[in-house]
Design a protein around this motif. Structure first.
Motif, short mmCIF file in Angstrom:
data_model
loop_
_atom_site.label_atom_id
_atom_site.label_comp_id
_atom_site.label_asym_id
_atom_site.label_seq_id
_atom_site.Cartn_x
_atom_site.Cartn_y
_atom_site.Cartn_z
N VAL A 17 78.36 93.28 118.54
CA VAL A 17 78.13 93.18 117.09
C VAL A 17 78.97 92.05 116.50
O VAL A 17 78.48 91.24 115.71
CB VAL A 17 78.47 94.52 116.40
CG1 VAL A 17 78.53 94.35 114.88
CG2 VAL A 17 77.45 95.59 116.76
N PHE A 21 77.48 88.51 115.03
CA PHE A 21 77.75 88.06 113.66
C PHE A 21 78.35 86.65 113.67
O PHE A 21 77.95 85.80 112.87
CB PHE A 21 78.70 89.03 112.96
CG PHE A 21 78.76 88.83 111.48
CD1 PHE A 21 77.91 89.52 110.64
CD2 PHE A 21 79.67 87.95 110.91
CE1 PHE A 21 77.95 89.33 109.26
CE2 PHE A 21 79.72 87.75 109.55
CZ PHE A 21 78.85 88.44 108.71
N GLY A 24 75.74 84.14 114.35
CA GLY A 24 74.89 83.92 113.20
C GLY A 24 75.49 82.96 112.19
O GLY A 24 74.78 82.28 111.46
N VAL A 119 71.91 91.36 114.20
CA VAL A 119 73.16 91.08 113.50
C VAL A 119 73.28 89.58 113.22
O VAL A 119 73.71 89.17 112.13
CB VAL A 119 74.36 91.57 114.33
CG1 VAL A 119 75.68 91.09 113.72
CG2 VAL A 119 74.36 93.09 114.41
N ALA A 120 72.89 88.75 114.19
CA ALA A 120 72.93 87.30 113.99
C ALA A 120 71.98 86.89 112.86
O ALA A 120 72.32 86.02 112.05
CB ALA A 120 72.56 86.58 115.28
N ALA A 123 73.63 87.82 109.52
CA ALA A 123 74.73 86.89 109.22
C ALA A 123 74.17 85.52 108.82
O ALA A 123 74.63 84.91 107.85
CB ALA A 123 75.65 86.75 110.43
N GLU A 150 83.29 79.90 106.68
CA GLU A 150 82.37 80.39 107.72
C GLU A 150 82.85 79.97 109.11
O GLU A 150 82.79 80.76 110.06
CB GLU A 150 80.97 79.85 107.45
CG GLU A 150 80.33 80.40 106.20
CD GLU A 150 79.18 79.56 105.71
OE1 GLU A 150 78.56 79.93 104.70
OE2 GLU A 150 78.90 78.50 106.33
N ALA A 172 82.71 93.20 111.44
CA ALA A 172 81.37 92.61 111.40
C ALA A 172 80.37 93.57 110.77
O ALA A 172 79.49 93.16 110.00
CB ALA A 172 80.93 92.24 112.82
N THR A 173 80.49 94.86 111.08
CA THR A 173 79.60 95.86 110.49
C THR A 173 79.76 95.91 108.98
O THR A 173 78.77 96.02 108.23
CB THR A 173 79.88 97.25 111.09
OG1 THR A 173 79.68 97.19 112.52
CG2 THR A 173 78.94 98.30 110.50
N VAL A 176 78.00 93.02 107.50
CA VAL A 176 76.55 93.26 107.52
C VAL A 176 76.13 94.15 106.36
O VAL A 176 75.15 93.86 105.66
CB VAL A 176 76.12 93.89 108.87
CG1 VAL A 176 74.70 94.45 108.78
CG2 VAL A 176 76.21 92.88 109.99
#
Length: 203
Positions: A17, A21, A24, A119-120, A123, A150, A172-173, A176
């Protein structure tokens, strides 16, 4: 030192995950960091990802990161760059997840692939939306600052993921969830705006 081959599936999915991210946001920085960590013995990679530790991949990903570092900070051009990279970041993130989970069952490997790509995509979509919001600004500093943030986040998240997968996966979650909430808020706001405009025109 994290050994991707030996960590439990839950920890591996948290790692994926975070990596998804990061990819992404900046795929080339993510690949370069993973390759360098593996090259210098800080990250044992699964067989499917050993290619990342090769100097050709490290050199190419680092070069592309440098190119993106400058291209991504040019207002308007960065939107074109990011639009084109929809077809790079998302599938490659899915491929990284697929190659990293070859030791799992086919069902779990497919789930990991879809998770990494999804996920990517989130992101990447959040990044593109943020760029579209700041590009109209007449001064370039907001765009440059956002791009630098970024880059730092992608590199930091990749590094933390290789040390503390659960922490990186949780972070990361949260990102998201924030992107999804903001996306829904923006869509609702736009719909309300258009409904208001239609109501005014109908008068």
């Amino acid at each position: 030192m994290l050994n991707v081959l030996q960590i439990p599936p839950s920890e591996l999915f948290a790692l994926l995950v975070a990596i998804g991210f990061a990819a992404g946001l900046n795929l080339y920085a993510t690949v370069a960091v993973l390759g360098l960590l593996a090259r210098f013995g800080h990250l044992p990679l699964p067989p499917g990802l050993l290619l990342l530790a090769g100097w050709p991949v490290i050199a190419v990903s680092t070069t592309l990161f440098i190119v993106e570092f400058f291209a991504d900070k040019i207002p308007a051009f960065d939107l074109i760059w990011n639009a084109l990279h929809t077809f790079v970041r998302v599938p490659v993130a899915g491929l990284l997840a697929y190659q990293a989970t070859s030791q799992l069952s086919p069902e779990h490997q497919l789930l990991a692939t879809l998770l990494g790509a999804a996920v990517a995509l989130i992101a990447h979509s959040g990044k593109t939306a943020a760029r579209a919001a700041v590009t109209p600004s007449p001064e370039p500093f907001s765009n440059i600052t956002l791009s630098l943030g970024e880059d730092v986040l992608a590199i930091a998240l990749t590094w933390v993921a290789t040390r503390h997968p659960y922490i990186a996966g949780t972070a990361a979650t949260l990102f998201v969830v924030i992107i999804i909430i903001l996306t829904r808020w923006v869509i609702r706001a736009m719909r309300a705006l258009f409904r208001g405009a239609e109501h005014d025109l109908a008068r």
